[in-house]
Design a protein around this motif. Structure first.
Motif, PDB file in Angstrom:
ATOM      1  N   LEU A  29      19.963  51.441   7.031  1.00  0.00           N
ATOM      2  CA  LEU A  29      19.314  52.751   7.046  1.00  0.00           C
ATOM      3  C   LEU A  29      19.780  53.557   8.254  1.00  0.00           C
ATOM      4  O   LEU A  29      20.154  52.994   9.279  1.00  0.00           O
ATOM      5  CB  LEU A  29      17.793  52.592   7.111  1.00  0.00           C
ATOM      6  N   SER A  30      19.730  54.867   8.133  1.00  0.00           N
ATOM      7  CA  SER A  30      19.938  55.753   9.278  1.00  0.00           C
ATOM      8  C   SER A  30      18.570  55.992   9.909  1.00  0.00           C
ATOM      9  O   SER A  30      17.578  56.133   9.187  1.00  0.00           O
ATOM     10  CB  SER A  30      20.518  57.090   8.816  1.00  0.00           C
ATOM     11  N   TYR A  31      18.527  56.042  11.227  1.00  0.00           N
ATOM     12  CA  TYR A  31      17.251  56.159  11.935  1.00  0.00           C
ATOM     13  C   TYR A  31      17.184  57.433  12.762  1.00  0.00           C
ATOM     14  O   TYR A  31      18.178  57.843  13.365  1.00  0.00           O
ATOM     15  CB  TYR A  31      17.051  54.959  12.871  1.00  0.00           C
ATOM     16  N   PRO A  32      15.989  58.038  12.849  1.00  0.00           N
ATOM     17  CA  PRO A  32      15.802  59.154  13.790  1.00  0.00           C
ATOM     18  C   PRO A  32      16.005  58.635  15.219  1.00  0.00           C
ATOM     19  O   PRO A  32      15.830  57.444  15.491  1.00  0.00           O
ATOM     20  CB  PRO A  32      14.345  59.567  13.577  1.00  0.00           C
ATOM     21  N   CYS A  88       8.471  54.239  10.923  1.00  0.00           N
ATOM     22  CA  CYS A  88       9.684  53.495  10.574  1.00  0.00           C
ATOM     23  C   CYS A  88       9.462  51.987  10.676  1.00  0.00           C
ATOM     24  O   CYS A  88       9.817  51.230   9.770  1.00  0.00           O
ATOM     25  CB  CYS A  88      10.843  53.908  11.480  1.00  0.00           C
ATOM     26  N   LYS A  89       8.889  51.566  11.775  1.00  0.00           N
ATOM     27  CA  LYS A  89       8.664  50.124  12.002  1.00  0.00           C
ATOM     28  C   LYS A  89       7.771  49.522  10.914  1.00  0.00           C
ATOM     29  O   LYS A  89       8.051  48.445  10.397  1.00  0.00           O
ATOM     30  CB  LYS A  89       8.054  49.886  13.376  1.00  0.00           C
ATOM     31  N   ASN A  90       6.734  50.233  10.549  1.00  0.00           N
ATOM     32  CA  ASN A  90       5.817  49.697   9.551  1.00  0.00           C
ATOM     33  C   ASN A  90       6.392  49.727   8.140  1.00  0.00           C
ATOM     34  O   ASN A  90       6.127  48.830   7.349  1.00  0.00           O
ATOM     35  CB  ASN A  90       4.474  50.407   9.644  1.00  0.00           C
ATOM     36  N   LEU A 145      14.971  50.377  16.699  1.00  0.00           N
ATOM     37  CA  LEU A 145      14.598  49.419  15.660  1.00  0.00           C
ATOM     38  C   LEU A 145      15.818  48.672  15.122  1.00  0.00           C
ATOM     39  O   LEU A 145      15.713  47.510  14.768  1.00  0.00           O
ATOM     40  CB  LEU A 145      13.869  50.110  14.506  1.00  0.00           C
ATOM     41  N   LYS A 146      16.963  49.340  15.058  1.00  0.00           N
ATOM     42  CA  LYS A 146      18.197  48.674  14.603  1.00  0.00           C
ATOM     43  C   LYS A 146      18.520  47.500  15.522  1.00  0.00           C
ATOM     44  O   LYS A 146      18.859  46.419  15.056  1.00  0.00           O
ATOM     45  CB  LYS A 146      19.361  49.654  14.554  1.00  0.00           C
ATOM     46  N   ASP A 147      18.417  47.722  16.824  1.00  0.00           N
ATOM     47  CA  ASP A 147      18.672  46.640  17.782  1.00  0.00           C
ATOM     48  C   ASP A 147      17.636  45.530  17.632  1.00  0.00           C
ATOM     49  O   ASP A 147      17.970  44.347  17.707  1.00  0.00           O
ATOM     50  CB  ASP A 147      18.644  47.165  19.227  1.00  0.00           C
ATOM     51  N   LYS A 186      10.831  63.887   6.347  1.00  0.00           N
ATOM     52  CA  LYS A 186      12.034  63.880   7.178  1.00  0.00           C
ATOM     53  C   LYS A 186      12.863  62.628   6.916  1.00  0.00           C
ATOM     54  O   LYS A 186      14.092  62.706   6.793  1.00  0.00           O
ATOM     55  CB  LYS A 186      11.665  63.975   8.651  1.00  0.00           C
ATOM     56  N   LEU A 187      12.216  61.475   6.819  1.00  0.00           N
ATOM     57  CA  LEU A 187      12.957  60.243   6.549  1.00  0.00           C
ATOM     58  C   LEU A 187      13.646  60.293   5.184  1.00  0.00           C
ATOM     59  O   LEU A 187      14.792  59.866   5.052  1.00  0.00           O
ATOM     60  CB  LEU A 187      12.022  59.031   6.618  1.00  0.00           C
TER      61      LEU A 187
END
Length: 97
Positions: A79-82, A17-19, A88-90, A46-47
């Motif tokens: 985006l929605s995150y696992p 996700c980060k990358n 990562l949102k924060d 999954k994403l």
């Protein structure tokens, strides 16, 4: 959490996700080299399917290796995150991602 671990450990999900939100194009070779991961396609799936990330992919090169990247213009704040990558949102809001 057990379901997420079927695909990959949380560190690998976070790394993917980060990358992607950092604008990188990822391949299995990149994941193996950087985090010893082996489940990039499962995390990408999954994403895309469960979290509706606009991930693009293409086979490239003489070895026909699949490359993955986030669609241009995607705003990662929406985006929605696992669970394993929610922080990562924060980090995005704080400018740390």
């Amino acid at each position: 959490m057990a379901k997420d671990r079927y695909y990959s450990n949380p560190t690998q999900i976070y790394w993917v996700c980060k990358n992607l939100i950092a604008g990188r194009t990822l391949t299995h070779k990149t994941e193996i080299r950087e985090v010893n991961g082996w489940r990039l396609a499962a995390v990408i799936h999954k994403l895309k399917e469960d979290f509706h990330w606009p991930i693009r992919d293409q086979y490239r090169g003489k070895d026909n290796i699949k490359h993955y990247w986030l669609a241009p213009g995607t705003d990662p704040r929406f985006l929605s995150y696992p669970v394993s990558a929610e922080r990562l949102k924060d980090e995005l809001e704080g400018g740390d991602a």
